[in-house]
Scaffold this motif. Structure first.
Motif, PDB file in Angstrom:
ATOM      1  N   LEU A  61      49.484  17.117  70.202  1.00 50.85           N
ATOM      2  CA  LEU A  61      50.128  18.217  70.922  1.00 50.85           C
ATOM      3  C   LEU A  61      51.418  18.529  70.185  1.00 50.85           C
ATOM      4  O   LEU A  61      52.273  17.643  70.027  1.00 50.85           O
ATOM      5  N   THR A  62      51.583  19.777  69.738  1.00 52.49           N
ATOM      6  CA  THR A  62      52.756  20.076  68.908  1.00 52.49           C
ATOM      7  C   THR A  62      53.133  21.548  68.979  1.00 52.49           C
ATOM      8  O   THR A  62      52.268  22.413  69.187  1.00 52.49           O
ATOM      9  N   ASP A  63      54.416  21.819  68.801  1.00 53.05           N
ATOM     10  CA  ASP A  63      54.882  23.197  68.640  1.00 53.05           C
ATOM     11  C   ASP A  63      55.126  23.503  67.157  1.00 53.05           C
ATOM     12  O   ASP A  63      55.726  24.521  66.816  1.00 53.05           O
ATOM     13  N   GLN A  64      54.645  22.611  66.292  1.00 51.04           N
ATOM     14  CA  GLN A  64      54.797  22.770  64.840  1.00 51.04           C
ATOM     15  C   GLN A  64      53.398  22.825  64.193  1.00 51.04           C
ATOM     16  O   GLN A  64      53.104  22.091  63.248  1.00 51.04           O
ATOM     17  N   VAL A  65      52.557  23.706  64.697  1.00 53.63           N
ATOM     18  CA  VAL A  65      51.153  23.757  64.277  1.00 53.63           C
ATOM     19  C   VAL A  65      51.018  23.982  62.776  1.00 53.63           C
ATOM     20  O   VAL A  65      50.118  23.422  62.126  1.00 53.63           O
ATOM     21  N   HIS A  66      51.918  24.760  62.188  1.00 54.89           N
ATOM     22  CA  HIS A  66      51.801  25.088  60.767  1.00 54.89           C
ATOM     23  C   HIS A  66      51.841  23.848  59.868  1.00 54.89           C
ATOM     24  O   HIS A  66      51.282  23.858  58.768  1.00 54.89           O
ATOM     25  N   LEU A  67      52.461  22.777  60.341  1.00 54.88           N
ATOM     26  CA  LEU A  67      52.546  21.561  59.539  1.00 54.88           C
ATOM     27  C   LEU A  67      51.214  20.826  59.449  1.00 54.88           C
ATOM     28  O   LEU A  67      51.040  19.956  58.592  1.00 54.88           O
ATOM     29  N   PHE A  68      50.294  21.177  60.312  1.00 58.36           N
ATOM     30  CA  PHE A  68      49.018  20.473  60.353  1.00 58.36           C
ATOM     31  C   PHE A  68      47.905  21.249  59.641  1.00 58.36           C
ATOM     32  O   PHE A  68      46.733  20.897  59.752  1.00 58.36           O
ATOM     33  N   ASP A  69      48.289  22.310  58.933  1.00 56.89           N
ATOM     34  CA  ASP A  69      47.319  23.051  58.114  1.00 56.89           C
ATOM     35  C   ASP A  69      47.084  22.365  56.767  1.00 56.89           C
ATOM     36  O   ASP A  69      46.203  22.758  56.016  1.00 56.89           O
ATOM     37  N   ILE A 115      44.241  19.665  67.029  1.00 54.95           N
ATOM     38  CA  ILE A 115      45.584  20.170  67.335  1.00 54.95           C
ATOM     39  C   ILE A 115      45.529  21.140  68.506  1.00 54.95           C
ATOM     40  O   ILE A 115      44.654  22.008  68.564  1.00 54.95           O
ATOM     41  N   ILE A 116      46.470  20.991  69.437  1.00 56.00           N
ATOM     42  CA  ILE A 116      46.683  21.987  70.489  1.00 56.00           C
ATOM     43  C   ILE A 116      48.130  22.457  70.385  1.00 56.00           C
ATOM     44  O   ILE A 116      49.064  21.647  70.349  1.00 56.00           O
ATOM     45  N   ALA A 117      48.295  23.775  70.324  1.00 55.99           N
ATOM     46  CA  ALA A 117      49.629  24.366  70.176  1.00 55.99           C
ATOM     47  C   ALA A 117      50.386  24.345  71.496  1.00 55.99           C
ATOM     48  O   ALA A 117      49.847  24.700  72.550  1.00 55.99           O
ATOM     49  N   MET A 118      51.639  23.936  71.425  1.00 55.47           N
ATOM     50  CA  MET A 118      52.529  23.902  72.584  1.00 55.47           C
ATOM     51  C   MET A 118      53.632  24.941  72.422  1.00 55.47           C
ATOM     52  O   MET A 118      54.042  25.248  71.302  1.00 55.47           O
ATOM     53  N   PRO A 119      54.143  25.487  73.522  1.00 56.90           N
ATOM     54  CA  PRO A 119      55.262  26.429  73.437  1.00 56.90           C
ATOM     55  C   PRO A 119      56.525  25.723  72.933  1.00 56.90           C
ATOM     56  O   PRO A 119      56.691  24.511  73.094  1.00 56.90           O
ATOM     57  N   CYS A 120      57.404  26.486  72.327  1.00 59.81           N
ATOM     58  CA  CYS A 120      58.692  25.949  71.887  1.00 59.81           C
ATOM     59  C   CYS A 120      59.673  25.932  73.056  1.00 59.81           C
ATOM     60  O   CYS A 120      59.753  26.892  73.820  1.00 59.81           O
ATOM     61  N   LEU A 121      60.398  24.839  73.182  1.00 57.48           N
ATOM     62  CA  LEU A 121      61.375  24.655  74.248  1.00 57.48           C
ATOM     63  C   LEU A 121      62.421  23.678  73.747  1.00 57.48           C
ATOM     64  O   LEU A 121      62.174  22.914  72.814  1.00 57.48           O
ATOM     65  N   HIS A 122      63.601  23.706  74.360  1.00 60.11           N
ATOM     66  CA  HIS A 122      64.642  22.746  73.972  1.00 60.11           C
ATOM     67  C   HIS A 122      64.062  21.330  74.021  1.00 60.11           C
ATOM     68  O   HIS A 122      63.365  20.949  74.967  1.00 60.11           O
ATOM     69  N   ALA A 123      64.362  20.533  73.008  1.00 56.21           N
ATOM     70  CA  ALA A 123      63.776  19.200  72.876  1.00 56.21           C
ATOM     71  C   ALA A 123      64.011  18.332  74.105  1.00 56.21           C
ATOM     72  O   ALA A 123      63.160  17.506  74.456  1.00 56.21           O
ATOM     73  N   ALA A 124      65.136  18.503  74.770  1.00 56.08           N
ATOM     74  CA  ALA A 124      65.435  17.676  75.944  1.00 56.08           C
ATOM     75  C   ALA A 124      64.418  17.866  77.058  1.00 56.08           C
ATOM     76  O   ALA A 124      64.137  16.944  77.825  1.00 56.08           O
ATOM     77  N   LEU A 125      63.860  19.075  77.153  1.00 60.16           N
ATOM     78  CA  LEU A 125      62.933  19.394  78.235  1.00 60.16           C
ATOM     79  C   LEU A 125      61.467  19.208  77.854  1.00 60.16           C
ATOM     80  O   LEU A 125      60.575  19.418  78.679  1.00 60.16           O
ATOM     81  N   ALA A 126      61.219  18.783  76.627  1.00 64.35           N
ATOM     82  CA  ALA A 126      59.838  18.591  76.176  1.00 64.35           C
ATOM     83  C   ALA A 126      59.033  17.642  77.055  1.00 64.35           C
ATOM     84  O   ALA A 126      57.831  17.867  77.254  1.00 64.35           O
ATOM     85  N   PRO A 127      59.625  16.566  77.623  1.00 63.14           N
ATOM     86  CA  PRO A 127      58.807  15.671  78.454  1.00 63.14           C
ATOM     87  C   PRO A 127      58.096  16.372  79.604  1.00 63.14           C
ATOM     88  O   PRO A 127      56.962  16.012  79.926  1.00 63.14           O
ATOM     89  N   ILE A 128      58.730  17.354  80.225  1.00 62.78           N
ATOM     90  CA  ILE A 128      58.073  18.067  81.324  1.00 62.78           C
ATOM     91  C   ILE A 128      56.865  18.818  80.806  1.00 62.78           C
ATOM     92  O   ILE A 128      55.761  18.740  81.363  1.00 62.78           O
ATOM     93  N   LEU A 129      57.043  19.528  79.709  1.00 62.06           N
ATOM     94  CA  LEU A 129      55.986  20.394  79.183  1.00 62.06           C
ATOM     95  C   LEU A 129      54.812  19.583  78.628  1.00 62.06           C
ATOM     96  O   LEU A 129      53.644  19.907  78.866  1.00 62.06           O
ATOM     97  N   TYR A 130      55.109  18.521  77.901  1.00 60.73           N
ATOM     98  CA  TYR A 130      54.060  17.758  77.221  1.00 60.73           C
ATOM     99  C   TYR A 130      53.271  16.856  78.174  1.00 60.73           C
ATOM    100  O   TYR A 130      52.220  16.336  77.811  1.00 60.73           O
ATOM    101  N   THR A 131      53.781  16.686  79.381  1.00 58.88           N
ATOM    102  CA  THR A 131      53.043  15.932  80.395  1.00 58.88           C
ATOM    103  C   THR A 131      51.771  16.664  80.832  1.00 58.88           C
ATOM    104  O   THR A 131      50.740  16.033  81.100  1.00 58.88           O
ATOM    105  N   ILE A 132      51.848  17.989  80.912  1.00 61.27           N
ATOM    106  CA  ILE A 132      50.771  18.786  81.525  1.00 61.27           C
ATOM    107  C   ILE A 132      49.424  18.598  80.825  1.00 61.27           C
ATOM    108  O   ILE A 132      48.419  18.294  81.495  1.00 61.27           O
TER     109      ILE A 132
END
Length: 612
Positions: A548-556, A565-582
């Motif tokens: 799970l990453t918001d840096q999909v281009h690095l995995f090409d 790979i599943i693309a994740m939205p970009c968000l402030h790093a501090a709040l990533a735990p909420i988003l990446y839980t889903i």
């Protein structure tokens, strides 16, 4: 963990009791039973080993009518799941009793009662209580006095509901260490271990406190302490709709609750943040003065809530510059503690009734902590009543045993808590303004992540036949990896472990081969390069990467060929735990569905853990 429902009414209540038990099925159970006093003042009882629907089916084959009754779903502690060990228990066909909790001195009491001529038909700790009541009733023919005399001999935790054919329009309830609530209505009254069981008949509730004994009739409710002094308990109106506990269009409660998370997070934030800062009064009267003195945070929780607390430790130390200690409640309460100076004690619980966490809170209140704060989802729960400060997460009703929206709202609440503490530590508001703006985006971004459901189903198909899985993450995403592994274990029964990504080479890498899926969270930020190196370690050993990453281009690159790979939205790093839980919640859910497990009621588990 077990479920209690009781009623005294002017109408037949057997169906009402069964409906109440159905509302409590989320708690986990292995047997069910019901007892009523019929029109001839006789005590009638039915029990089954299995589900409430089986009890309901058996009831249709019996003439089972009565206006006073009790019902129960049991989660085995003493004695295997069976009909003989199911509640209610009776004594001489005169008294019936249901019990949640554990009677610690049951063996001694059983021996005494057997010497007095009482016969036991179960392997449980509970049966001693109903025989004790019968024994004491013979002395003075007073039900309330008999119950009091019996409970004075008990050691342990218990919520009790008692009926007697000698008082056919009377229900007695006792609470000591296990939750019990009275539902109040016009001309009829009820008890339950959770108000959700009674929402179809009332929204007026009285929460019993420890050492309370309630004498309940059609028109009256009297509550006494163990000195037989009458006490007053506040009446609460619960505004949850009856529809909130229905699955609606969804096959499982867990999926419904996953999909409700944008709304739940928005509700947690409502009225608590402006466009640029956290409102300081949201943790209650006195919080402002207490927060100004805080020099250390002690977080205590169990299970999923413990993982939320672990995330908060990263936030507290990096954003608020406050040292933090996190501990499992069952460990905290059984070791010698040396509280730090000006330490705020914080408990986390979905139900507010978790036995170990509640016991830890009560222990902390006797120790040298600055104050106590409960972060909880259930208004009126024991923790919210007993802590000095309270914060309700507003997740709404959560039925599925595997917690989802309660977890993300705990994270949201903890983030608000950290920002509120930060206000007391620095005059620099620029970061808070940025973080609040990012936090307000989270509900919409969670909606976006939920749209990846089909891609996650594809991952689930690849994982469903695996026996093991490793989840990894760095920084505050390490506890998220642990939470993802816990969800996989809980509902799919696949053995899964969560590790810090950098810990792979210190042992877990020995498990990695072509059959080992490794699920990783890789957001952008200062730890990105380190995370990519860890993934290369996995790939070099043939492990199957799910990222799970918001840096999909690095995995090409060819170096990551074959990675999922599943693309994740970009968000402030501090709040990533909420988003990446889903997506990790969705992954566990879909694997469980494909395997055909009981998603909402996984084996051996219960939603509300109210015993040790």
């Amino acid at each position: 963990m077990c479920g209690i429902v009781g009623a005294v009414a002017k109408r037949p209540i057997a169906k009402l009791l069964i409906d109440g038990l159905k509302k409590l099925e989320y708690r986990g159970y292995d047997s069910a039973g019901v007892a009523v006093i019929d029109a001839h003042y006789q005590l009638k009882r039915l029990r089954v080993a299995g589900k409430v629907r089986e009890l309901e089916s058996v009831m249709h084959d019996h003439l089972f009518q009565g206006q006073t009754g009790i019902a129960h779903t049991r989660w085995a502690t003493h004695g295997v799941p069976s009909e003989k060990n199911a509640h209610p228990f009776v004594s001489h066909d005169e008294f019936a009793l249901v019990h949640n909790g554990i009677i610690e001195n049951h063996s001694v009491l059983r021996d005494q009662l057997q010497r007095d001529g009482y016969c036991f038909h179960s392997d449980t700790d509970t049966e001693v209580v109903v025989h004790l009541i019968h024994k004491n009733y013979k002395k003075n023919q007073d039900l309330l006095a008999a119950v009091r005399a019996a409970v004075m001999e008990l050691k342990g935790a218990y919520a009790l509901g008692i009926i007697s054919k000698h008082d056919p329009s009377r229900l007695v309830a006792v609470r000591q260490g296990s939750p019990l609530v009275i539902g109040k209505s016009q001309g009829e009254n009820f008890i339950a271990s959770d108000p959700l069981a009674l929402l179809s008949v009332t929204q007026q509730f009285i929460y019993l406190e420890d050492n309370d004994m309630a004498d309940i009739t059609l028109e009256d409710i009297k509550i006494f302490n163990m000195d037989m002094q009458e006490v007053k308990r506040e009446q609460h109106t619960l505004s949850i709709s009856h529809d909130a506990v229905e699955r609606g269009e969804y096959r499982h409660y867990m999926k419904k609750e996953i999909m409700e998370q944008p709304e739940a997070i928005a509700s947690c934030l409502e009225g608590r943040v402006t466009d640029d800062h956290v409102l300081p009064a949201i943790f209650g009267p006195g919080a402002d003065a207490i927060f100004s003195q805080v020099e250390h945070i002690q977080l205590v929780a169990c299970g999923t809530s413990y993982h939320a607390a672990m995330v908060a430790r990263y936030w507290l130390e990096s954003l608020a510059d406050i040292p933090c200690t996190v501990e499992v409640a069952s460990e905290f309460r059984y070791r010698k503690i040396a509280p730090s100076k000006n330490s705020l004690f914080v408990t986390l619980s979905q139900s507010g009734e978790t036995a170990d966490t509640l016991a830890a809170l009560r222990l902390a209140r006797k120790m040298d902590y600055l104050s106590t704060l409960a972060i909880c989802n259930v208004p009126g729960s024991s923790m919210t009543r007993e802590a000095d400060l309270q914060f309700l997460t507003r997740a709404g009703v959560e039925i599925g045993v595997a917690s989802t929206k309660a977890f993300v709202t705990q994270l949201t609440a903890l983030f608000l808590f950290v920002l509120a503490l930060r206000q007391k530590r620095t005059a620099d508001t620029q970061l808070e303004v940025e973080l609040v703006a990012q936090l307000r985006r989270v509900p919409a971004l969670v909606e976006k992540v939920l749209q990846q459901d089909a891609a996650i189903v594809n991952w689930a198909r690849a994982l469903m036949n695996k026996e093991h899985a490793i989840f990894i993450g760095r920084g505050a995403l390490y506890p998220v990896a642990m939470e993802g592994a816990l969800k996989m274990k809980e509902i799919s029964y696949i053995h899964a472990e969560g590790y810090p990504s950098g810990e792979l080479k210190h042992g877990p890498l020995a498990l990695v081969d072509t059959n080992m899926p490794v699920i990783s969270t890789v957001p952008g930020g200062e730890l990105l390069e380190k995370s990519l190196s860890n993934l290369q370690e996995v790939r070099a050993r043939g492990g199957k990467l799910y990222v799970l990453t918001d840096q999909v281009h690095l995995f090409d690159q060819d170096s990551f060929a074959g990675a999922h790979i599943i693309a994740m939205p970009c968000l402030h790093a501090a709040l990533a735990p909420i988003l990446y839980t889903i997506p990790l919640q969705l992954l566990a859910y879909h694997v469980a569905v494909l395997k055909g497990t009981d998603v909402d009621q996984p084996r051996n588990l219960a939603k509300s853990v109210t015993v040790e």
